[in-house]
Design an enzyme around this catalytic site. Structure first.
Site, PDB file in Angstrom:
ATOM      1  N   ARG A 190       0.894  -1.352   0.145  1.00 14.51           N
ATOM      2  CA  ARG A 190      -0.178  -0.310   0.161  1.00 14.51           C
ATOM      3  C   ARG A 190       0.722   1.371  -0.145  1.00 14.51           C
ATOM      4  NH1 ARG A 190      -5.192   1.259   3.574  1.00 14.51           N
ATOM      5  NH2 ARG A 190      -5.425   4.130   3.685  1.00 14.51           N
ATOM      6  N   ARG A 195      -6.691   1.808  -2.789  1.00 19.00           N
ATOM      7  CA  ARG A 195      -5.168   1.057  -2.039  1.00 19.00           C
ATOM      8  C   ARG A 195      -5.422  -0.171  -2.799  1.00 19.00           C
ATOM      9  NH1 ARG A 195      -8.357   3.241   2.515  1.00 19.00           N
ATOM     10  NH2 ARG A 195      -7.906   4.538   0.846  1.00 19.00           N
ATOM     11  N   ASP A 244      -6.610  -2.594   2.363  1.00 18.49           N
ATOM     12  CA  ASP A 244      -7.105  -1.513   3.596  1.00 18.49           C
ATOM     13  C   ASP A 244      -7.276  -2.575   4.439  1.00 18.49           C
ATOM     14  OD1 ASP A 244      -8.162   1.017   5.168  1.00 18.49           O
ATOM     15  OD2 ASP A 244      -9.764   1.100   3.867  1.00 18.49           O
ATOM     16  N   ASP A 283      -9.384  -2.215   8.257  1.00 18.32           N
ATOM     17  CA  ASP A 283     -10.162  -1.357   9.280  1.00 18.32           C
ATOM     18  C   ASP A 283     -10.397  -1.931  10.328  1.00 18.32           C
ATOM     19  OD1 ASP A 283      -9.458   0.725   7.517  1.00 18.32           O
ATOM     20  OD2 ASP A 283     -11.451   0.761   6.852  1.00 18.32           O
TER      21      ASP A 283
HETATM   22  N1  PH2 Z   1     -13.358   2.672   1.389  1.00 16.42           N
HETATM   23  C1  PH2 Z   1     -13.080   3.133   1.516  1.00 16.42           C
HETATM   24  C2  PH2 Z   1     -13.712   4.596   0.254  1.00 16.42           C
HETATM   25  N2  PH2 Z   1     -14.512   3.903  -0.118  1.00 16.42           N
HETATM   26  N3  PH2 Z   1     -15.786   2.310  -1.493  1.00 16.42           N
HETATM   27  C3  PH2 Z   1     -15.585   1.207  -1.228  1.00 16.42           C
HETATM   28  N4  PH2 Z   1     -16.681   0.328  -2.007  1.00 16.42           N
HETATM   29  N5  PH2 Z   1     -15.217   0.080  -0.481  1.00 16.42           N
HETATM   30  C4  PH2 Z   1     -13.957   0.254   0.393  1.00 16.42           C
HETATM   31  O1  PH2 Z   1     -14.174  -0.960   1.117  1.00 16.42           O
HETATM   32  C5  PH2 Z   1     -13.602   1.957   0.671  1.00 16.42           C
HETATM   33  C6  PH2 Z   1     -15.023   2.426  -0.110  1.00 16.42           C
HETATM   34  C7  PH2 Z   1     -11.886   3.987   2.343  1.00 16.42           C
HETATM   35  O2  PH2 Z   1     -11.390   3.263   3.193  1.00 16.42           O
HETATM   36 MG    MG Z   2     -10.787   2.108   4.362  1.00 16.06          MG
HETATM   37 MG    MG Z   3      -7.993   2.267   6.578  1.00 14.70          MG
END
Ligand code: PH2
Ligand code: MG
Ligand code: MG
Length: 143
Positions: A82, A91, A94, A96
């Site tokens: 990343r 990315r 990710d 979270d």
């Molecule tokens: N993550 C984001 C911003 N937008 N959209 C989708 N569909 N899936 C994501 O994981 C995502 C996003 C910021 O982390």
């Molecule tokens: Mg995120």
């Molecule tokens: Mg994140």
């Protein structure tokens, strides 16, 4: 042991492989994966014009503190390539932290529960697959 829900997302390159690799890295660091949702393809929310995401949620058990876990997830994001830090931008991977037991906390690096999870179908849908009661409770906080 804390039970933690982690959101996974990728929209660059081999998205499924990045998510698999992230889970592999967590396991390699001694994290137990206790549930794993299916992966769903989702339209990007926010940010610049970008490709569709693959999203999922896992439940883990860990003795790491929230900050230690954040440190680990960030190191895995870096290891898996990343680079782009643009807000809501594309990315490779990710990771979270969505929920950490019943903990609520805000510091300069981390807010738990994840402040935007309730508005994000790409989180709620996979989360409800592995923890339907939690998703119900999220919308009935006064009971
Ligand atoms: N993550 C984001 C911003 N937008 N959209 C989708 N569909 N899936 C994501 O994981 C995502 C996003 C910021 O982390
Ligand atoms: Mg995120
Ligand atoms: Mg994140």
């Amino acid at each position: 042991m804390a039970k933690v829900y982690i959101g996974l997302g990728s929209n660059i390159g081999n998205r499924q492989q990045h998510i698999k690799n992230a889970i592999h890295e967590l396991k390699a660091k001694g994290i137990s994966i206790i549930a794993q949702s299916s992966l769903i393809e989702t339209d990007p929310q926010g940010g610049p014009l970008q490709g569709k995401y693959l999203n999922g949620v896992i439940a883990i058990e860990t003795n790491l503190s929230p900050d230690e876990l954040l440190h680990l997830t960030q190191s895995i994001e870096q290891k898996l390539g990343r680079r782009h830090r643009e807000r809501n931008g594309p990315r490779t991977i990710d990771l979270d932290i969505l929920l950490y037991d019943q903990v609520t906390l805000t510091n300069s690096h981390l807010t738990v529960p994840h402040p935007r999870m309730k508005e994000r179908d790409f989180v709620l849908k996979p989360l409800s697959e592995i923890a339907p009661e939690i998703v119900k409770d999220l919308f009935h906080e006064n009971h």
